[in-house]
Design an enzyme around this catalytic site. Sequence first.
Site, mmCIF file in Angstrom:
data_model
loop_
_atom_site.group_PDB
_atom_site.id
_atom_site.type_symbol
_atom_site.label_atom_id
_atom_site.label_comp_id
_atom_site.label_asym_id
_atom_site.label_seq_id
_atom_site.Cartn_x
_atom_site.Cartn_y
_atom_site.Cartn_z
ATOM 1 N N GLY A 65 -0.204 -10.705 0.738
ATOM 2 C CA GLY A 65 0.947 -9.987 1.287
ATOM 3 C C GLY A 65 1.067 -10.273 2.767
ATOM 4 N N VAL A 67 -5.640 -9.954 -1.145
ATOM 5 C CA VAL A 67 -6.467 -9.187 -2.080
ATOM 6 C C VAL A 67 -7.162 -10.145 -3.046
ATOM 7 C CG1 VAL A 67 -6.441 -7.392 -3.868
ATOM 8 C CG2 VAL A 67 -4.935 -7.190 -1.886
ATOM 9 N N ASP A 98 4.974 4.058 2.569
ATOM 10 C CA ASP A 98 5.422 2.754 2.045
ATOM 11 C C ASP A 98 5.488 2.874 0.520
ATOM 12 O OD1 ASP A 98 6.238 0.132 1.987
ATOM 13 O OD2 ASP A 98 4.230 -0.728 2.187
#
Length: 508
Positions: free
Chosen positions: A250, A255, A391
């Site tokens: 991202g 990740v 978010d």
Amino acid sequence: MDQLGRTSETPKSPWGGCPPAMPSCSLSDVMSEELARQLEEENKAFPSLTNPEVSLLSGEETDTNSDLMLARLLQMQYDRECDTQLRREERKYNGESKVSISFENYRTAHPYDGSESSEDEVDWQDTRDDPYKPDKPQVTPRKGFTGKGKNITTKHDEVLCGRKNTARMDNFAPEVLVGDGLGMDLKLSNQVFNSLKQHCHSEQRRSARLHDKKEHSTAEQAVDPRTRLLMYKMVSAGTLERINGCISTGKESVVFHANGGMLEEQPVPEEVVLKVFKTTLNEFKNRDRYIKDDYRFKDRFSKLNPRKIIRLWAEKEMHNLARMKKAGIPCPEVALLRKHILVLSFIGKDHVPAPKLKDTMLGAADMKTAYYQVLQMMQQLYQECNLVHADLSEYNMLWHQGQVWLIDVSQSVEPSHPHGLQFLFRDCTNVSTFFQKRGVAEAMSVYELFNCVTGLDLTINEEDEAEFLAQIEALEKRNEDHVQKRGKKTFPLSSWDGSPPLKHAADD
Ligand code: ADP
Ligand code: MG
């Protein structure tokens, strides 16, 4: 040439397996140029290549494997041992003599504390102590000459100047190999010396820029060398059994999926993710307000350098997840925090991560269930955890084992944050829009959802968003005034009945 067979000009893997590093020109790199320049300004007086890990790892290929990493660790160890020996010899050589000779230039690993310090990778930024500070140039007496009568030597004497210039080369950065000019009685003219110095400076600037680019950017698919080293250490310490592959890259994090090992005799979950917060500072700059106005982190934020701020994001996510877990909200569990790497339990099974809500094709009944779960989680988050996700959207909700799991809470703030309620309004907008689009008839409007989550009773005029936002801003303003007036860090918005904050029962 060192143990790895490298020369200072051509750093190479001994196995030759890595392709040469290609100069990257992605947007983030261009952006980090800017940062490099800024940091360079700040650290102008303190040459950056003082950390052995940095100097070892910079200028290397972006692709790696654990053998190479292992070799580097061994090399580092070897270099350190050599330096210790050198220091011993230096002491022995100089003995009690008033004039001592420094072996500094022969050291391979530069000043190193040798410990597993948690600060090892950033200390060069903080250290205001430059071991390579040039000696004060020798001064010629004011009168401009020495000696008497026939033996007068002026400061313009060619031989003297030449020797002085040769000696001055010792003050060049340590990575510049100047040779033993003095031993050979080399005399450098001012012109030659100046252009050498110029070259040296521009080389240093160039290498600092490259170095910064590498160190501060986490490439699209990979991570920077220091992060790789950290990850490798987790595997070599047995905390992780292995790191499998990248699940997501991202803007703010990369990740990875990994298999847990043992940590302090406790098993780490079989499947975990490593959330590596990107060290590309640019992305985080836009998000400063989530952390610098968060009273929990405010004080520390102002004192930290950008690299340490990245760690704060990881820490913030850890604290927020802990609150959520306590309230029983389905979310990843924190297994370990190591600098800017967060090891979390894996939401998914057999290497397959749970899908994001946006990617699911749920039937009407499941979608309705999901909606009510989200509603409940938002209320719990606000009222029990005293948090606003900030978010929240179908991108940060996973569907696993028939329920919604909340992830990605590094930016979550308390409702009393100066913009906390606005963030919540945005969350409500995303949630209501998503479920309405997916045909959940029960999905409330954004305004109803906001009131329902907060327990407030703001006036709703469906046609007038600006009016609703104005009420939110007014509340935030009052809250801020309250904080300033009372010197309190938080205002208990979560238990607030909707009456004006300054007259809240908690004040009396
Ligand atoms: P970012 O800030 O980069 O959006 P996220 O925490 O949202 O970081 O993680 C990015 C993606 O990685 C998620 O959309 C999800 O697909 C996956 N992911 C993150 N954490 C986990 C987890 N604990 N288990 C499974 N997948 C995860
Ligand atoms: Mg996300």
